[in-house]
Design a protein around this motif. Structure first.
Motif, mmCIF file in Angstrom:
data_model
loop_
_atom_site.group_PDB
_atom_site.id
_atom_site.type_symbol
_atom_site.label_atom_id
_atom_site.label_comp_id
_atom_site.label_asym_id
_atom_site.label_seq_id
_atom_site.Cartn_x
_atom_site.Cartn_y
_atom_site.Cartn_z
ATOM 1 N N LEU A 16 61.372 37.067 3.628
ATOM 2 C CA LEU A 16 61.704 37.310 5.035
ATOM 3 C C LEU A 16 62.428 38.642 5.186
ATOM 4 C CD1 LEU A 16 63.013 33.717 5.775
ATOM 5 C CD2 LEU A 16 60.993 34.746 6.827
ATOM 6 N N SER A 18 61.397 41.620 4.402
ATOM 7 C CA SER A 18 61.224 42.586 3.308
ATOM 8 C C SER A 18 60.437 43.833 3.726
ATOM 9 C CB SER A 18 60.524 41.911 2.119
ATOM 10 O OG SER A 18 59.271 41.421 2.537
ATOM 11 N N THR A 21 55.749 43.576 8.054
ATOM 12 C CA THR A 21 55.211 43.989 9.352
ATOM 13 C C THR A 21 55.284 45.501 9.515
ATOM 14 O OG1 THR A 21 55.975 41.878 10.238
ATOM 15 C CG2 THR A 21 55.365 43.561 11.843
ATOM 16 N N GLY A 96 57.538 34.927 5.089
ATOM 17 C CA GLY A 96 58.373 35.319 3.956
ATOM 18 C C GLY A 96 58.663 34.173 3.008
ATOM 19 N N LYS A 271 65.290 36.871 14.591
ATOM 20 C CA LYS A 271 64.496 37.884 15.295
ATOM 21 C C LYS A 271 64.537 37.573 16.776
ATOM 22 C CE LYS A 271 60.565 37.863 12.685
ATOM 23 N NZ LYS A 271 59.272 38.338 12.170
ATOM 24 N N GLN A 286 67.124 42.240 15.206
ATOM 25 C CA GLN A 286 66.812 41.402 14.048
ATOM 26 C C GLN A 286 67.774 41.591 12.893
ATOM 27 O OE1 GLN A 286 63.179 42.580 11.870
ATOM 28 N NE2 GLN A 286 62.843 44.071 13.494
HETATM 29 N N1 LIG Z 1 65.231 52.024 7.334
HETATM 30 C C1 LIG Z 1 64.180 51.272 7.035
HETATM 31 N N2 LIG Z 1 64.026 50.093 7.668
HETATM 32 C C2 LIG Z 1 62.935 49.334 7.329
HETATM 33 C C3 LIG Z 1 61.990 49.725 6.369
HETATM 34 N N3 LIG Z 1 61.051 48.774 6.264
HETATM 35 C C4 LIG Z 1 61.407 47.808 7.129
HETATM 36 N N4 LIG Z 1 62.538 48.137 7.785
HETATM 37 C C5 LIG Z 1 63.273 47.344 8.805
HETATM 38 O O1 LIG Z 1 63.599 46.090 8.240
HETATM 39 C C6 LIG Z 1 63.497 45.061 9.216
HETATM 40 C C7 LIG Z 1 62.528 43.993 8.732
HETATM 41 O O2 LIG Z 1 61.257 44.603 8.553
HETATM 42 P P1 LIG Z 1 59.898 43.813 8.863
HETATM 43 O O3 LIG Z 1 58.790 44.768 8.601
HETATM 44 O O4 LIG Z 1 59.947 43.163 10.193
HETATM 45 O O5 LIG Z 1 59.992 42.701 7.741
HETATM 46 P P2 LIG Z 1 58.983 41.460 7.527
HETATM 47 O O6 LIG Z 1 58.845 41.274 6.071
HETATM 48 O O7 LIG Z 1 57.719 41.654 8.288
HETATM 49 O O8 LIG Z 1 59.807 40.273 8.184
HETATM 50 P P3 LIG Z 1 59.283 38.758 8.445
HETATM 51 O O9 LIG Z 1 57.899 38.862 9.014
HETATM 52 O O10 LIG Z 1 60.245 38.182 9.405
HETATM 53 O O11 LIG Z 1 59.314 38.069 7.142
HETATM 54 C C8 LIG Z 1 63.035 45.767 10.503
HETATM 55 O O12 LIG Z 1 64.165 46.054 11.300
HETATM 56 C C9 LIG Z 1 62.405 47.044 9.999
HETATM 57 O O13 LIG Z 1 62.444 48.089 10.959
HETATM 58 C C10 LIG Z 1 62.184 50.998 5.712
HETATM 59 O O14 LIG Z 1 61.427 51.430 4.820
HETATM 60 N N5 LIG Z 1 63.297 51.715 6.088
#
Ligand SMILES: Nc1nc2c(ncn2[C@@H]2O[C@H](COP(=O)(O)OP(=O)(O)OP(=O)(O)O)[C@@H](O)[C@H]2O)c(=O)[nH]1
Length: 343
Positions: A16, A18, A21, A96, A271, A286
């Motif tokens: 979750l 990570s 998305t 996740g 979220k 989030q």
């Molecule tokens: N600064 C930064 N933030 C990131 C990066 N990748 C993801 N984020 C942030 O981390 C948070 C979670 O990222 P998501 O891509 O939503 O993660 P996810 O794995 O899809 O989350 P779930 O679907 O809920 O499991 C968001 O606020 C993103 O903007 C990155 O490389 N750099």
């Protein structure tokens, strides 16, 4: 090897928050070919397709559970529907909390589907800041890494000094995986998608996968013999909240910071999609564990969202703590920042 035309299917997993998305959104923005996407979410309120900022028939959402257990039938139907659209490839973003083994088995065991897709492997997003702690505390993480063909490091910009150490840790824990860093989701798509997967443990696509899926499984969250992931024994709970009125973004963000300071390890993921009272714009708020992201303004806001939708995924919170937590959330949504959480 079959000469029939099959569609490459990529499984994108990772704990979750990570970065799954974020990777997918960058991929969809850059893709030069039609990519169909199936997004599975734990919460009943599906929010991820809004975060992808692409809402069309090539993006299907499967909310309200995990494709590795309770939604396996729905998964097969949804994949079938996407394949009807003849995309160049399909990406399945898991929740996740997904255990890849029963998911891959469900795909491989469905003769109709197995003939139409070529499993190109498992991509695992790894949060550079948190992976080592998560691997100790969350059993799914180890399972996901065990099944990884390629590992994408995310949030390297937030912890550049950790990237090298995480690479070394991965090499010790799950040797031989190909690892690359993403730049806020962006990376070399050819490396990610065009090379065949399952190369580490088997020779070819679905048939090969079958062999290693039913080999000995390691890790504390091993599935039961019939391939069902037993989420019950490592239970999580989701809470979904909707309000009809626009909110003060700062109040909700402050609430997020406060509760994750107090209960970060148990609050696996929060979220929110929220309409701002002052500007009318829609924001995503989030957190993942104790790590809170800055509010992100959505260009493509859901037209039917007047107020806010929030999903809280927690593991191991005592019942007596949930009710005050949700009450304080309602108060924050109503505009009372720093709302009292005492019962
Ligand atoms: N600064 C930064 N933030 C990131 C990066 N990748 C993801 N984020 C942030 O981390 C948070 C979670 O990222 P998501 O891509 O939503 O993660 P996810 O794995 O899809 O989350 P779930 O679907 O809920 O499991 C968001 O606020 C993103 O903007 C990155 O490389 N750099």
């Amino acid at each position: 090897m079959s000469s029939k035309k099959t569609t490459p299917l990529h499984v994108l997993t990772g704990f979750l928050g990570s970065g799954k998305t974020t990777i997918l959104r960058a991929l969809l923005a850059d893709a030069l070919e039609p990519v169909a996407v199936l997004v599975n979410e734990v919460g009943e309120l599906g929010l991820d397709h809004h975060l992808l900022e692409r809402v069309d028939e090539d993006v299907l959402l499967l909310p309200g559970g995990c494709v590795c257990c309770e939604l396996r039938g729905d998964l097969l139907v949804a994949l079938d529907r996407l394949l009807e659209r003849r995309p160049a490839r399909v990406v399945l973003e898991t929740t996740g909390l997904t255990d890849p083994a029963p998911l891959l088995h469900a795909i491989a065991a469905d003769a109709g589907l197995a003939a139409r897709v070529e499993l190109r492997g498992v991509i695992v997003a790894v949060d550079c800041e948190r992976i080592e702690e998560l691997a100790r505390e969350q059993p799914e993480v180890r399972r996901q890494l065990d099944f990884a063909d390629r590992v994408v490091l995310s949030k390297v910009d937030l912890a550049p000094q950790r990237a090298q150490g995480v690479r070394a840790w991965l090499e010790r824990e799950v040797p031989g995986r190909e690892v690359r860093a993403a730049d806020r989701g962006r990376l070399d798509w050819h490396w990610l998608l065009d090379r065949p997967g399952f190369g580490l443990r088997a020779s070819s696509s679905v048939e090969g996968a079958r062999g290693w899926l039913w080999g000995p499984l390691a890790g504390p969250a091993a599935s039961s013999g019939d391939g069902r992931a037993d989420h019950g024994s490592i239970g999580y709970t989701t809470h979904s909240i909707r309000v009809d009125d626009a909110v003060e973004i700062e109040a909700v963000q402050l609430w997020l910071r406060l509760v994750t300071q107090l209960d970060g390890p148990r609050l696996l993921r929060i979220k929110a999609l929220a309409r701002c009272r002052a500007s009318g714009a829609t924001y995503v708020l989030q957190s993942a564990g104790a790590s809170v992201s800055p509010p992100q303004r959505l260009d493509l806001a859901p037209p039917d969202l007047a107020g806010a939708e929030v999903v809280v995924i927690e593991r191991g919170m005592p019942e007596g703590s949930i009710e005050p937590l949700l009450r304080s959330l309602h108060e924050a949504l109503a505009g009372h920042a720093g709302a009292d959480r005492s019962p």
